[in-house]
Design a protein around this motif. Sequence first.
Motif, short mmCIF file in Angstrom:
data_model
loop_
_atom_site.label_atom_id
_atom_site.label_comp_id
_atom_site.label_asym_id
_atom_site.label_seq_id
_atom_site.Cartn_x
_atom_site.Cartn_y
_atom_site.Cartn_z
N GLY A 55 0.81 -1.22 0.00
CA GLY A 55 0.00 0.00 0.00
C GLY A 55 0.84 1.26 0.00
N ASP A 56 2.05 1.16 0.53
CA ASP A 56 2.96 2.31 0.55
C ASP A 56 3.34 2.76 -0.86
OD1 ASP A 56 2.89 2.17 3.30
OD2 ASP A 56 4.86 1.23 3.49
N LEU A 57 3.17 1.91 -1.85
CA LEU A 57 3.52 2.26 -3.23
C LEU A 57 2.50 3.21 -3.87
CD1 LEU A 57 4.63 -1.24 -4.56
CD2 LEU A 57 6.07 0.64 -3.77
N MET A 58 1.30 3.24 -3.31
CA MET A 58 0.25 4.09 -3.87
C MET A 58 0.68 5.55 -3.84
SD MET A 58 -2.17 2.00 -4.69
CE MET A 58 -3.61 3.01 -4.85
N LYS A 59 0.35 6.26 -4.88
CA LYS A 59 0.60 7.70 -5.01
C LYS A 59 2.07 8.07 -5.10
CE LYS A 59 -3.79 8.73 -4.35
NZ LYS A 59 -4.66 9.38 -5.25
N LYS A 60 2.96 7.09 -5.22
CA LYS A 60 4.37 7.40 -5.40
C LYS A 60 4.67 7.48 -6.89
CE LYS A 60 6.24 5.70 -1.12
NZ LYS A 60 7.32 4.96 -0.49
N LYS A 61 5.69 8.24 -7.23
CA LYS A 61 6.08 8.41 -8.63
C LYS A 61 7.33 7.60 -8.92
CE LYS A 61 4.34 13.07 -9.19
NZ LYS A 61 4.71 14.43 -9.57
N PHE A 62 7.28 6.89 -10.03
CA PHE A 62 8.41 6.12 -10.52
C PHE A 62 8.47 6.26 -12.03
CE2 PHE A 62 7.13 3.89 -6.66
CZ PHE A 62 8.34 3.72 -6.01
N MET A 63 9.65 6.07 -12.56
CA MET A 63 9.83 5.96 -13.99
C MET A 63 10.24 4.52 -14.26
SD MET A 63 12.42 8.03 -16.53
CE MET A 63 11.96 9.54 -15.73
N PHE A 64 9.57 3.88 -15.21
CA PHE A 64 9.81 2.47 -15.49
C PHE A 64 10.42 2.27 -16.87
CE2 PHE A 64 6.06 2.67 -12.75
CZ PHE A 64 6.50 1.90 -11.69
N LEU A 92 12.74 12.34 -12.98
CA LEU A 92 11.29 12.53 -13.06
C LEU A 92 10.95 13.93 -13.54
CD1 LEU A 92 10.16 10.65 -9.83
CD2 LEU A 92 9.74 9.94 -12.19
N LYS A 93 11.66 14.94 -13.04
CA LYS A 93 11.41 16.32 -13.48
C LYS A 93 11.75 16.50 -14.95
CE LYS A 93 11.89 18.48 -9.00
NZ LYS A 93 12.74 19.27 -8.11
N LYS A 94 12.82 15.85 -15.39
CA LYS A 94 13.26 16.00 -16.76
C LYS A 94 12.31 15.34 -17.76
CE LYS A 94 17.23 15.31 -19.79
NZ LYS A 94 18.63 14.91 -19.89
N TYR A 95 11.80 14.14 -17.41
CA TYR A 95 11.03 13.36 -18.38
C TYR A 95 9.53 13.29 -18.11
CZ TYR A 95 15.54 11.90 -20.13
OH TYR A 95 16.81 11.91 -20.66
N CYS A 96 9.11 13.67 -16.95
CA CYS A 96 7.69 13.59 -16.60
C CYS A 96 6.93 14.74 -17.26
CB CYS A 96 7.53 13.67 -15.08
SG CYS A 96 5.89 13.30 -14.51
N HIS A 97 5.74 14.45 -17.74
CA HIS A 97 4.89 15.49 -18.34
C HIS A 97 4.65 16.59 -17.32
CE1 HIS A 97 1.32 17.40 -20.03
NE2 HIS A 97 1.73 16.92 -21.20
N ARG A 98 4.66 17.83 -17.76
CA ARG A 98 4.56 18.97 -16.83
C ARG A 98 3.30 18.93 -15.98
NH1 ARG A 98 3.85 20.97 -21.88
NH2 ARG A 98 1.79 21.75 -22.35
N ASP A 99 2.21 18.37 -16.48
CA ASP A 99 0.97 18.29 -15.69
C ASP A 99 1.10 17.34 -14.51
OD1 ASP A 99 -0.17 20.06 -17.46
OD2 ASP A 99 -1.28 18.53 -18.57
N LEU A 100 2.04 16.41 -14.57
CA LEU A 100 2.21 15.44 -13.50
C LEU A 100 3.29 15.82 -12.50
CD1 LEU A 100 1.94 12.15 -15.55
CD2 LEU A 100 0.21 13.20 -14.10
N ARG A 101 4.08 16.81 -12.79
CA ARG A 101 5.20 17.19 -11.91
C ARG A 101 4.71 17.67 -10.56
NH1 ARG A 101 8.26 20.29 -16.63
NH2 ARG A 101 8.89 18.43 -17.77
N ALA A 102 3.59 18.35 -10.51
CA ALA A 102 3.11 18.91 -9.25
C ALA A 102 2.26 17.93 -8.46
CB ALA A 102 2.30 20.19 -9.52
N VAL A 103 1.87 16.84 -9.08
CA VAL A 103 0.97 15.86 -8.42
C VAL A 103 1.72 15.10 -7.38
CG1 VAL A 103 -0.49 13.85 -8.78
CG2 VAL A 103 -0.46 15.67 -10.46
#
Length: 103
Positions: A55-64, A92-103
């Motif tokens: 459950g700790d994995l929920m809402k965490k950000k990862f790049m796969f 994550l900041k470099k490759y993540c879509h800008r809409d998801l960076r603040a989430v």
Amino acid sequence: MIFRYRLQISVMDGTTFISILFWNKEIIQLLGKTAQELKEGLLEDVECAYPTKLGDLMKKKFMFKILIKDSNINKNDNVYKVVNFTNDDALLKKYCHRDLRAV
């Protein structure tokens, strides 16, 4: 008996959901526990039937980094095998879509 992980998780990138498949090595890296250790923890906590570590994995950000097979493209196999992952903030900041960076 030897316990090993095989964990399928649904993830979202802001546009769609996909299912990714983790095998033993990747989940041990992600959780920091073997399947045996996780099972023993469940046996000690009688009231918990679900491993809170998962459950700790929920809402965490990862790049796969995933493996895309012919069956994913030609046979509508919507489960992709994870071969590597990171939660490095700079990547994550470099490759993540800008809409998801603040989430």
